[in-house]
Scaffold this motif. Structure first.
Motif, short mmCIF file in Angstrom:
data_model
loop_
_atom_site.label_atom_id
_atom_site.label_comp_id
_atom_site.label_asym_id
_atom_site.label_seq_id
_atom_site.Cartn_x
_atom_site.Cartn_y
_atom_site.Cartn_z
N ASN A 124 -34.77 100.17 97.97
CA ASN A 124 -35.21 99.10 98.93
C ASN A 124 -34.88 97.89 98.47
O ASN A 124 -34.27 97.28 96.91
CB ASN A 124 -36.32 99.47 98.89
N ALA A 125 -34.26 97.18 99.48
CA ALA A 125 -34.38 95.32 99.63
C ALA A 125 -34.20 94.60 100.44
O ALA A 125 -34.71 95.16 101.83
CB ALA A 125 -32.15 95.51 99.55
N SER A 126 -35.11 93.79 99.98
CA SER A 126 -35.59 92.81 101.54
C SER A 126 -35.47 91.50 100.37
O SER A 126 -35.28 90.74 99.90
CB SER A 126 -36.87 93.63 101.43
N LYS A 127 -35.78 90.75 101.54
CA LYS A 127 -36.22 88.83 101.34
C LYS A 127 -37.13 88.74 100.94
O LYS A 127 -38.11 89.21 101.41
CB LYS A 127 -35.84 87.97 102.50
N LEU A 128 -37.21 88.28 100.04
CA LEU A 128 -38.30 87.44 98.74
C LEU A 128 -39.19 86.42 99.77
O LEU A 128 -38.75 85.21 100.04
CB LEU A 128 -38.07 87.14 97.72
N LYS A 129 -40.49 86.95 99.74
CA LYS A 129 -41.62 86.21 101.29
C LYS A 129 -42.07 84.71 99.87
O LYS A 129 -42.66 86.06 98.81
CB LYS A 129 -41.71 86.19 101.76
N LEU A 187 -23.56 100.24 98.45
CA LEU A 187 -24.25 98.93 97.97
C LEU A 187 -24.24 97.38 98.18
O LEU A 187 -24.70 96.88 98.68
CB LEU A 187 -24.04 99.20 96.33
N ALA A 188 -22.76 97.03 98.14
CA ALA A 188 -22.58 96.24 98.51
C ALA A 188 -22.65 95.77 100.47
O ALA A 188 -22.90 94.43 100.60
CB ALA A 188 -20.79 96.04 98.16
N ASN A 189 -22.50 96.87 101.19
CA ASN A 189 -22.79 96.50 101.95
C ASN A 189 -24.29 96.50 102.37
O ASN A 189 -24.72 96.12 103.79
CB ASN A 189 -22.30 98.07 102.83
N LEU A 190 -24.48 97.09 101.70
CA LEU A 190 -26.70 96.80 102.02
C LEU A 190 -26.66 95.63 101.79
O LEU A 190 -27.48 95.11 102.52
CB LEU A 190 -26.95 98.12 100.76
N LEU A 191 -26.50 95.80 100.52
CA LEU A 191 -27.14 93.95 100.57
C LEU A 191 -26.62 92.33 101.11
O LEU A 191 -27.32 91.77 101.31
CB LEU A 191 -26.44 93.71 98.96
N GLU A 192 -24.68 92.91 101.78
CA GLU A 192 -24.77 91.91 102.48
C GLU A 192 -25.07 92.33 103.75
O GLU A 192 -26.37 90.98 104.53
CB GLU A 192 -23.62 92.83 102.33
N GLN A 193 -25.99 93.31 104.62
CA GLN A 193 -26.57 93.30 105.50
C GLN A 193 -28.09 92.49 105.18
O GLN A 193 -28.26 91.28 106.17
CB GLN A 193 -27.38 94.65 105.47
N VAL A 194 -28.34 92.50 104.13
CA VAL A 194 -29.80 92.12 103.91
C VAL A 194 -29.84 90.45 103.60
O VAL A 194 -30.25 90.02 103.88
CB VAL A 194 -31.05 92.46 102.28
N ARG A 195 -28.16 89.96 103.30
CA ARG A 195 -28.65 89.17 103.02
C ARG A 195 -28.15 87.78 104.33
O ARG A 195 -28.21 86.75 104.54
CB ARG A 195 -27.30 88.38 101.92
N PHE A 230 -35.02 93.59 95.11
CA PHE A 230 -34.09 94.64 95.14
C PHE A 230 -34.79 95.77 93.98
O PHE A 230 -35.09 95.83 93.17
CB PHE A 230 -32.58 94.39 94.15
N SER A 231 -35.16 97.25 94.62
CA SER A 231 -35.98 98.09 93.53
C SER A 231 -35.20 98.95 93.69
O SER A 231 -34.16 99.42 94.45
CB SER A 231 -37.27 98.26 94.27
N VAL A 232 -35.64 100.13 92.67
CA VAL A 232 -34.35 101.24 92.68
C VAL A 232 -35.87 102.28 92.26
O VAL A 232 -36.44 102.34 91.67
CB VAL A 232 -32.76 101.56 91.49
N GLU A 252 -35.02 99.43 103.59
CA GLU A 252 -36.19 101.00 102.90
C GLU A 252 -35.68 102.17 102.53
O GLU A 252 -34.91 102.97 103.67
CB GLU A 252 -37.01 101.05 104.38
N ASN A 253 -35.84 102.94 101.86
CA ASN A 253 -35.13 104.37 101.59
C ASN A 253 -34.28 104.58 101.40
O ASN A 253 -33.46 105.38 102.05
CB ASN A 253 -36.23 105.11 101.74
N PHE A 254 -32.89 103.66 101.08
CA PHE A 254 -31.49 103.93 101.26
C PHE A 254 -31.68 104.64 100.13
O PHE A 254 -31.34 104.82 99.14
CB PHE A 254 -30.67 102.54 101.50
N GLU A 255 -30.71 105.98 100.50
CA GLU A 255 -30.32 106.94 99.58
C GLU A 255 -28.99 107.05 99.17
O GLU A 255 -28.06 107.34 99.66
CB GLU A 255 -30.50 108.44 99.94
N LEU A 256 -29.07 106.47 97.76
CA LEU A 256 -27.51 106.34 96.75
C LEU A 256 -27.16 107.56 96.28
O LEU A 256 -27.82 107.56 94.82
CB LEU A 256 -27.26 105.16 96.11
#
Length: 489
Positions: free
Chosen positions: A234-239, A200-208, A250-252, A215-219
């Motif tokens: 699912n995680a993305s920059k908020l536009k 999860l930390a790697n995923l958020l760091e990638q987005v940041r 960030f959605s679960v 999209e649809n990362f299975e944890l």
């Protein structure tokens, strides 16, 4: 120079004026006891737009908005400064050109050495940028809260430092958290570090850092209060239309039950495929024996009937093969046996075999010979799947073209199968390689198939280190291509 009214400027006053003029980012001016301007520094000119000779002698009420004047804000400021020793305000003020700006100001009573009240000193600073930033921040906060509150799906908004910015009740309820405990907490420290997960930390760091959405990362994780769960992240920059602050949405989605169902389905497919394969093989053997005896006895009707049974068992065996391949894929047990062979020769063989049962015209173009190190049977399966699809989805009077192209720099060969058929809408192309998924045109036209061929083909090509893709437009045909390494690796 600071100009004054009704004041004898001595040497000390001269130095005082020089000091005031050197402060150009603050408006500093004095007024008499009634609020009429008596001195004016350079900063006041920059902030409020007036030159000293334009404003000295005029009522400082001119700096207040109409709304504040109706509330006697200017008079209250003078009164409070005299009564309490100072008066602080933060409000909109008016420039010479009529524009308004947000400013912070402080007024002091001006006294002589005997304590006699002479007037007031006002220090003011333009806070337009800060006010704008605060307004945008509040606007963004409201925007983020509106997004999370209107969703039933657990949603979290994080700052660029991964601090909780906003979250909805669905998120708090899912993980058994309280809103107060989440305020100003980083996601890693939330809920006794329950989200301190490397993936999860790697995923958020990638987005940041990159700004690219995930999209649809299975944890899969064993949660302290929830047990083993499967989540789609699912995680993305908020536009936001105006504010471009570095926020992350960030959605679960809890897919634990779905995963369990899929596992049961995979188990059923695997068992059913093996159970069906044996009796089908027996039926095929009996059909072949029956056909031979019918031919020997001259019973043409019985021979034709046996041949039809044989054809149907071949189709059923093909279906069973697809199901077994799918089961092996899910278990990671799809066997690949690589050898060196001529890919162009294999394509020619597949086309010749298909010509025996299909009315399309086929063209094979490009390289006449190219060696690859791959599983000949599996690659044949991919080629046949693409050729059969091209035939099924295009009229028999339209050609099917196979093109073989080498890329020596990348040491790759690309095979493309082109048809002039019904095409595939762009809205459906992303789903085309998913298992059991079929294009709407296939179901509406009652074209046979179960939606496994492309799914398996993608897996086979992927295990060879290649890629498979398509280009298609509705009613304009399709081009399915795949690439393979030519070197032994």
């Amino acid at each position: 120079m600071v100009k004054t009214k009704g004041h004898n400027a001595g040497e000390d006053s001269h130095y005082h004026q020089l000091i005031l003029n050197s402060i150009d980012d603050y408006a500093i001016f004095t007024t008499d006891k009634h609020g009429f301007v008596s001195s004016w520094n350079t900063g006041a000119g920059q902030v409020l737009g007036y030159q000293a000779d334009e404003i000295i002698g005029k009522d400082s009420a001119i700096f207040f908005t109409t709304g504040d004047l109706k509330k006697s804000a200017n008079k209250k400021e003078l009164k409070n400064a005299k009564r309490f020793g100072s008066a602080v305000d933060e409000r909109y003020h008016v420039r010479k050109d009529g524009s308004v700006f947000w400013a912070s100001g402080k007024m002091f009573p001006l006294l002589d050495t005997d304590g006699k009240h002479l007037g007031f000193t006002k220090v003011m600073r333009n806070l337009d940028e800060r006010k704008m930033a605060e307004d945008q921040l509040n606007q963004l906060k409201n925007y983020a809260e509106a997004i999370v509150s209107n969703s039933r799906q657990p949603i979290l908004v994080l700052t660029g430092d991964l601090i909780i910015y906003a979250a909805n009740d669905a998120f708090y309820n899912l993980f058994g958290l309280h809103q107060k405990a989440a305020e100003n907490s980083t996601i890693a420290m939330l809920g006794n570090r329950m989200f301190h997960i490397p993936e999860l930390a790697n995923l958020l760091e990638q987005v940041r850092k990159s700004g690219n959405a995930v999209e649809n990362f299975e944890l899969e994780h064993d949660w302290p209060s929830l047990g083993k769960k499967y989540f789609l992240i699912n995680a993305s920059k908020l536009k936001h239309p105006v504010n471009t602050s570095n926020l992350i949405l960030f959605s679960v989605e809890d897919v634990t039950e779905r995963k369990s169902f899929e596992q049961q389905k995979d188990d059923f497919i695997s068992i059913a495929s093996h159970e069906i394969k044996t009796p089908v093989t027996v039926i095929k053997s009996y059909a072949q024996i029956l056909r031979k005896r019918a031919m020997d006895s001259g019973d043409q009707f019985l021979a034709n009937t046996a041949e039809k049974v044989n054809e149907k068992t071949d189709k059923l065996m093909s279906l069973v093969g697809y199901l077994l391949d799918t089961s092996q894929l899910e278990l990671g047990e799809l066997i690949i046996k690589k050898t060196i062979f001529d890919l162009a020769g294999l394509i020619t063989e597949c086309v010749i075999e298909l010509k025996l049962i299909d009315k399309h015209t086929f063209f094979v173009r490009g390289k006449k010979s190219v060696s690859v190190f791959a599983d000949r049977v599996r690659i044949s399966q991919v080629i046949n799947n693409l050729l059969n699809n091209a035939c099924k989805y295009s009229p028999p009077d339209k050609p099917v073209t196979v093109n073989i192209k080498m890329n020596k720099k990348l040491d790759m060969v690309t095979v493309s199968v082109t048809d002039e058929g019904i095409g595939i809408p762009k809205s459906e192309q992303l789903n085309l390689f998913k298992r059991f998924w079929r294009a709407s045109s296939a179901t509406s036209r009652k074209i046979s198939g179960i939606g496994l061929g492309l799914h398996i083909s993608k897996a086979i090509i992927g295990q060879h280190g290649g890629k498979i893709w398509l280009k298609s437009e509705k009613d304009k045909g399709s081009v399915f291509s795949f690439s393979l390494p030519t070197s032994k690796s």
